[in-house]
Design a protein around this motif. Structure first.
Motif: not given
Ligand SMILES: [Mg+2]
Ligand SMILES: Nc1nc2c(ncn2[C@@H]2O[C@H](COP(=O)(O)OP(=O)(O)O)[C@@H](O)[C@H]2O)c(=O)[nH]1
Lengths: 196, 163
Positions: A25-27, A53-55, A57-59
């Motif tokens: 997802k982050t990628t 590691r996503t803690l 969220f990413d935005f």
């Molecule tokens: Mg992630």
């Protein structure tokens, strides 16, 4: 919940990338960020642990251009995938307008995909949403890996309702924009439907 | 659906702006923001240059969501007010009308007491505006005459991605 501002002639929509831990997802967001013209994107925020590691969220805020004289902005969010972050995932789903489910194609991650898909349905329901009634697309990621399950198998298990789906390799970007376009299209069509 | 689409027209926007511009002056604040709980910036006033307002909105909403979750864990409905103290600048955050967040940035030209006092008045006014707005949005959703989006074509959508 999209937000239409007639004063600044803007429309804002929220898209959430969901899926099991480490599915990519982050990628996906990083690739979109790297390939987008600086004028059209804001800063990407990643609330991550020291090991990336996503803690929470990413935005990534993204401006797509104008539609009928309105600037369309999409706010892309990812959720943390690990099972024990469920409380955070629920918070991020609030006000969502469209969902991308990123599946990890690796055979040994099938169970994790199914569990995450169930979790998505349940968490949406808790917020009063029905997954089958909202803009929703599926991405089968990591198609480049030798241990990837056959596409037909992934489809049969995960895409039970026949929503738009895409093969992807988020590390080199294949399928990433196709996925984004499809969900954005779904959200905008929904807007049209709602405004009738 | 639990929370419906929010539509804001010019005249509503001006009312919101008038309230927060006055709050900047009355509270001696550097900047004031209104953010919705889903992370979208609604309005801003004051010295906001150099601040990444989109990120500010998303992180404020994330922080309010997380502390709201904490509140429920211990049996509170919410923590309606937050104060973050920095070396130079401070943040005062309050929830307004259940779905909006009012953020005030201030430094030592002001004080927490003054900010608190002025925020109280402003949030009452904003609360009223947003309740009316909510009602209007709901009514519009039923009919929505003249909404620009009822006319969107597939071509319009495809054109967004043409480049
Ligand atoms: Mg992630
Ligand atoms: N081989 C391969 N690795 C990928 C792909 N997408 C992501 N990864 C890797 O999978 C790991 C987890 O990715 P990440 O985006 O952090 O997963 P998230 O937990 O879903 O956010 C990283 O090491 C990525 O480089 C892909 O398409 N192919």
């Amino acid at each position: 919940m999209s937000f239409i501002n007639y004063s600044s002639r803007e429309i804002n929509c929220k898209i959430v990338y969901y899926g099991p831990g480490l599915c990519g997802k982050t990628t996906n967001l990083q690739f979109i960020y790297n390939k987008t013209n600086p004028d059209l994107k804001g800063k990407m925020i990643s609330l991550a642990t020291e090991t990336e590691r996503t803690l929470f969220f990413d935005f990534l805020p993204l401006a797509l251009g104008q539609i009928r004289g309105f600037k369309t902005r999409f706010h892309l969010y990812t959720v943390p995938g690990q099972v024990f972050y469920d409380a955070s995932r629920k918070l991020i789903l609030k006000g969502v307008d469209g969902v991308v489910f990123v599946a990890d194609s690796q055979v040994e991650r099938m169970e994790a995909n199914l569990e995450s898909m169930d979790n998505l349905r349940i968490n949406l329901k808790e917020q009063g949403y029905e997954l089958d009634k909202m803009p929703f697309v599926i991405q089968y990621n990591k198609r480049d890996l030798p241990n990837a399950a056959p596409l037909e198998e992934l489809r049969r298990q995960l895409n039970t309702t026949g929503v738009p789906d895409f093969e992807a390799c988020a590390t080199d970007g294949g399928g990433v924009f196709e996925t984004l376009k499809a969900v954005a299209k779904g959200v905008l069509s929904d807007l049209k439907r709602l405004s009738r | 659906m639990m929370d419906s689409q929010l539509v804001m027209y010019e005249e509503d926007f001006k009312r919101v702006l008038a309230v927060i511009q006055r709050l900047v002056r009355d509270a001696n604040a550097k900047g004031v923001f209104v953010v919705d709980k889903n992370g979208q910036l609604i309005a801003e006033a004051g010295e906001v240059r150099g601040i990444d307002t989109t990120s500010l909105a998303s992180l404020t909403a994330g922080s309010i969501a997380a502390t709201g979750g904490l509140a429920k864990l211990i049996g509170e409905e919410d923590f309606p007010t937050h104060f973050h103290q920095g070396v130079k600048d401070n943040l005062h955050i309050t929830i307004v009308a259940k779905r909006m967040i009012l953020v005030v940035i201030f430094d030592d030209r002001s004080s927490l007491g003054l900010v608190r006092l002025r925020v109280k008045k402003a949030s009452g006014e904003l609360g009223k505006i947003f309740e009316e707005l909510q009602k209007k949005s709901e009514a519009d959703q039923a009919g929505a005459p003249g909404s620009p989006f009822s006319e969107i074509t597939d071509d319009d959508i495809d054109n967004l991605f043409s480049d």
